[in-house]
Design a protein around this motif. Sequence first.
Motif, short mmCIF file in Angstrom:
data_model
loop_
_atom_site.label_atom_id
_atom_site.label_comp_id
_atom_site.label_asym_id
_atom_site.label_seq_id
_atom_site.Cartn_x
_atom_site.Cartn_y
_atom_site.Cartn_z
N GLN A 64 -10.84 -29.93 -10.76
CA GLN A 64 -10.41 -29.18 -11.93
C GLN A 64 -8.89 -29.00 -11.86
N ARG A 65 -8.29 -28.93 -13.05
CA ARG A 65 -6.86 -28.70 -13.12
C ARG A 65 -6.53 -28.11 -14.48
N GLY A 66 -5.35 -27.52 -14.59
CA GLY A 66 -4.88 -26.95 -15.84
C GLY A 66 -3.41 -26.62 -15.73
N GLU A 67 -2.92 -25.82 -16.66
CA GLU A 67 -1.52 -25.41 -16.62
C GLU A 67 -1.31 -24.42 -15.47
N ASP A 68 -0.07 -24.32 -15.05
CA ASP A 68 0.25 -23.46 -13.92
C ASP A 68 -0.11 -22.01 -14.28
N PRO A 69 -1.10 -21.42 -13.62
CA PRO A 69 -1.52 -20.06 -13.99
C PRO A 69 -0.48 -19.00 -13.65
N ARG A 70 0.55 -19.37 -12.84
CA ARG A 70 1.58 -18.38 -12.51
C ARG A 70 2.40 -18.00 -13.72
#
Length: 510
Positions: A115-121
Motif C-alpha cells: 500500500q502507498r499514498g501521499e505523505d501523511p506527514r
Amino acid sequence: MCPRPSPRMLLALAVLAASPAWTQDEPTPLPGFELERLDPNPGLGSLLVGSGETLPIGGLRLMLLGNYQHQPLRLLDEEQQLEIVKNRVVGVLSGSYGVFSWLEVGAQLPVVLWQRGEDPRIGGFTTLAPQGLGTPQVHARLGLLSQRAQQPVDLSMDLVLGIPVGSADALSRDPGLRFLSRVVLGGRMGQVRPSLEAGVLLHPSVPLGASVGAKEIAGPEIRVGLGLSTVTAPLRGELSARASLPSTSPQASVEVMGGLRYQIRPGMELFGMGGPGFGLFPGTPLFRVVAGLTYTMEPPPRLVFIDEIPARQLQLQEAVRQAMRQAEEDARGPRPVSVWELNALSLEDPDKMMPDPRPLEGSTGSSGPPEPYEGEARPFQPSSPERLVLRGTVLFEQGSAKLPDSLPLLDQMAQILQELPESATVLIEGHSDAEGSVAYRRALSMLRAKAVRKYLIYRGVAAKRLQLRGFGADWPASTNTTEEGRRLNRRAELLILTAPPPGATAMPVP
C-alpha cells in the motif's frame, strides 16, 4: 580585539538554536483500525454474498483471492484532499469444511501485500507500514433450511469472529474483537440463483475526527447484501452489491461488483470481478478489482464394488419376494390403466413431473401385470475379459429423475474416459423403489439412466460410448420395507468397462 565567548554564552546560544525543534509538533500516528471492508464469502455462493447453502458433510472449499483498491482512505478538509492510502493490494486465503449437514466451519487470513499514498506527514500523521498481517477470522455457518432436503429455500446463519492480531501500523487491526452475525436467504430459480443477506457488525470504537468523513469507526454497523449468479457451467456470471450503514456516519458505504467465473476443471474455478464504491467512509474505495482461484471438493456418492456372492443372494431373495407379490397381484385381476402409463416409456425429459404413483380410484392393486423385457434382462456382471475400471452409484429423490446439484462421481468418470481408449464404454443401469405401478417404475428407471447419460454427454463423453438399461424395481440393492432401503434403491448404477457389454445398446442423442 573581540572578547572570547564564555561557556555560559555558548550554552545560551545552543538553547536558542534548539528551541524551534522543541516547539514543533511531532507527527501524530493514525489510530489503528481495520481498513478493509471486503468480506468475501468463504463458502458456497457468490463472492460477496452467500447463497444460504452449507457444504455437505466432508465437503471442502478453499479460496485464494487478491484485490486491488484505489483510494480506500481519503482525508478531507475545506482546502484539500489528502489520499493517505491511494493504492492498496490485499491477499486473502480462506477455507471452509462441512462438519455436519447443518454446520460448516472455516477460517480466513488476510495480508496487506502493498500500500502507498501521499505523505501523511502533510496532515500531521506518521507514515504507514507498506505491508502487514490483517485481521484473521473464524466462522461458523448454520444451515436452517436446504433445497437439497426438498425445502423451499436455502437459509443459513453466519457467525464470524475477527481476532485482533493484525498490524495496526498497516491499518489492518481493530483494538478489540470484531463480531459479525448475519442471515442469508437464497435458492435456485431456473438458471439463476438470487440471494439476500442482512446482518450486524460489532467492533470497537476508534476516534478519527471529522476530517475523514466520520467521527469514529464503531459498532453496531448494519450490513445488507444482494447477489445474483448463473448456475450453468463452465462459465458463470455474477453480480453482487453490499451496503454498510455505520452508526456514526450519515453516509452509507456501498460497493457493486460484477464479473465471471470459469471452471478450468471439476471443482476448480478462476474468477475475476470489479466494480465501483460509493461513500467516503474509511475503507470504501473508488473502485476495486478482485481475482483469484477457488477449489471445491465434495465427497462423491458411495462407490459400490462387485461382490458377486452377496449380490446374487440378495437378488435371489428379492426375486422370490417379487414373484410372490406378482402372484398376489395377478389373483386380484386387472385394474384400470392411466393414459400416462400407456405412454410412459416414450418420455425423454427427466425434469418432467412424475405422476402420482398411488393406484387409481376404484382400483384394487398398486401395480398391474409386468411388461416382459426382451430376452433375459438382469444387471450386468463383468466377466474376466471385460475388466471393470470403476463402478459407482448416483441416488435420486423419490419419484424424480432429476440429478443432484453436485456430481463429482460423474465428473470423475468423464475425466477417466478421456484417458481410456475409444473401446471403453459406460453401462448405465437405472433402478427404482417399489412405489407405483410396474410401468411407472420401469419408465422412471429409464429416465434416471437417461439423465445420467445427458450429463455425461454435456461433460464431453461421446454418446456412442454410453449404453442404457432400465430395470424398474426388479433388482433392488436393499429392502423396500424401510425408508433407508428405498432410498438406496432409487439409483443409477454406472460401470466403466474396457469392452462393450453384450446385449446393451447406445441411446441416440436427442
